[in-house]
Design an enzyme around this catalytic site. Structure first.
Site, PDB file in Angstrom:
ATOM      1  CB  CYS A  57      22.385 -28.603 -28.765  1.00  0.00           C
ATOM      2  SG  CYS A  57      20.767 -28.634 -27.990  1.00  0.00           S
TER       3      CYS A  57
ATOM      4  CG  ASN B 175      18.393 -26.273 -23.661  1.00  0.00           C
ATOM      5  OD1 ASN B 175      17.822 -25.639 -22.781  1.00  0.00           O
ATOM      6  ND2 ASN B 175      19.115 -27.334 -23.384  1.00  0.00           N
TER       7      ASN B 175
ATOM      8  CG  ASP C 152      19.396 -30.797 -34.873  1.00  0.00           C
ATOM      9  OD1 ASP C 152      18.575 -31.476 -34.204  1.00  0.00           O
ATOM     10  OD2 ASP C 152      19.320 -29.569 -35.001  1.00  0.00           O
TER      11      ASP C 152
ATOM     12  CB  CYS D  66      16.968 -32.622 -29.622  1.00  0.00           C
ATOM     13  SG  CYS D  66      15.361 -32.273 -30.393  1.00  0.00           S
ATOM     14  NE  ARG D  67      21.868 -31.328 -31.585  1.00  0.00           N
ATOM     15  CZ  ARG D  67      22.432 -30.487 -32.421  1.00  0.00           C
ATOM     16  NH1 ARG D  67      23.477 -30.883 -33.126  1.00  0.00           N
ATOM     17  NH2 ARG D  67      21.963 -29.264 -32.580  1.00  0.00           N
ATOM     18  CB  SER D  68      22.188 -29.496 -24.886  1.00  0.00           C
ATOM     19  OG  SER D  68      21.047 -28.692 -25.018  1.00  0.00           O
TER      20      SER D  68
HETATM   21  P1  4NP Z   1      18.670 -29.454 -30.663  1.00  0.00           P
HETATM   22  O1  4NP Z   1      17.694 -29.655 -31.917  1.00  0.00           O
HETATM   23  O2  4NP Z   1      19.616 -28.329 -31.045  1.00  0.00           O
HETATM   24  O3  4NP Z   1      19.374 -30.767 -30.531  1.00  0.00           O
HETATM   25  O4  4NP Z   1      17.789 -29.118 -29.474  1.00  0.00           O
HETATM   26  C1  4NP Z   1      16.923 -28.598 -32.429  1.00  0.00           C
HETATM   27  C2  4NP Z   1      15.660 -28.371 -31.932  1.00  0.00           C
HETATM   28  C3  4NP Z   1      14.886 -27.332 -32.433  1.00  0.00           C
HETATM   29  C4  4NP Z   1      15.379 -26.546 -33.453  1.00  0.00           C
HETATM   30  C5  4NP Z   1      16.644 -26.775 -33.947  1.00  0.00           C
HETATM   31  C6  4NP Z   1      17.416 -27.812 -33.449  1.00  0.00           C
HETATM   32  N1  4NP Z   1      14.577 -25.501 -33.987  1.00  0.00           N
HETATM   33  O5  4NP Z   1      15.039 -24.796 -34.879  1.00  0.00           O
HETATM   34  O6  4NP Z   1      13.444 -25.302 -33.525  1.00  0.00           O
END
Ligand code: 4NP
Length: 149
Positions: A3, A6, A119, A8-10
């Protein structure tokens, strides 16, 4: 599992698949990574940790890492969460073989539709629970296909 952050989702997808690999004794390895270095080496978001803990899966020890080109060599399948991840991973592909490894994880449950996993980072707890249920279904299919993939 790839994702953006890295955190949350992945890591949730990794935790779910890791748990199923253990339970079903599958000959499979899973890891997760992202493209945004803002949280490099951090543990997952506390809401992702809590959602997974509510389902008896501990992802608290994971540390954020970036996608690397060697991941194309090590892994047979690279599952991405959304269109940005798809473009990011494919921009690092060296050849057609690398390209073919990359797919939307929700194509497992909704073949050929390129649906994305939303997200949950900027939303509330219900977003994390929704992500959990999408990834739970998708990782079930990885396990049921595991003899043929
Ligand atoms: P993820 O979510 O891609 O599911 O881990 C996010 C977590 C942090 C950020 C973006 C998306 N960020 O920009 O910090």
């Amino acid at each position: 599992m790839v994702c953006l952050g890295n955190i949350c989702r992945s890591p949730m997808a990794e935790g779910l698949l890791f748990e199923k690999i253990k339970k079903l004794n599958l000959n499979m390895e899973v890891d997760s990574c992202g493209f945004e270095s803002f949280h490099l080496n951090d543990h997952p978001d506390y809401r992702a940790i809590k959602t997974m803990k509510d389902h008896n899966i501990d992802i608290s020890r994971h540390r954020m890492r970036l996608f690397r080109v060697e991941d194309f060599d090590y892994f047979d399948h690279i599952y991405i969460m959304d269109h940005n991840n798809y473009n990011d991973v494919r921009s690092m592909a060296r050849n057609e073989n690398d390209m073919e490894k990359v797919d939307f994880i929700l194509n497992l449950t909704h073949p050929g539709t390129n649906k994305y996993v939303p997200d949950p980072y900027y939303g509330g707890a219900s977003g994390f629970e929704h992500v959990y249920s999408l990834l739970d279904e998708a990782t079930d299919i990885i396990c049921s296909n595991s003899k043929s993939i």
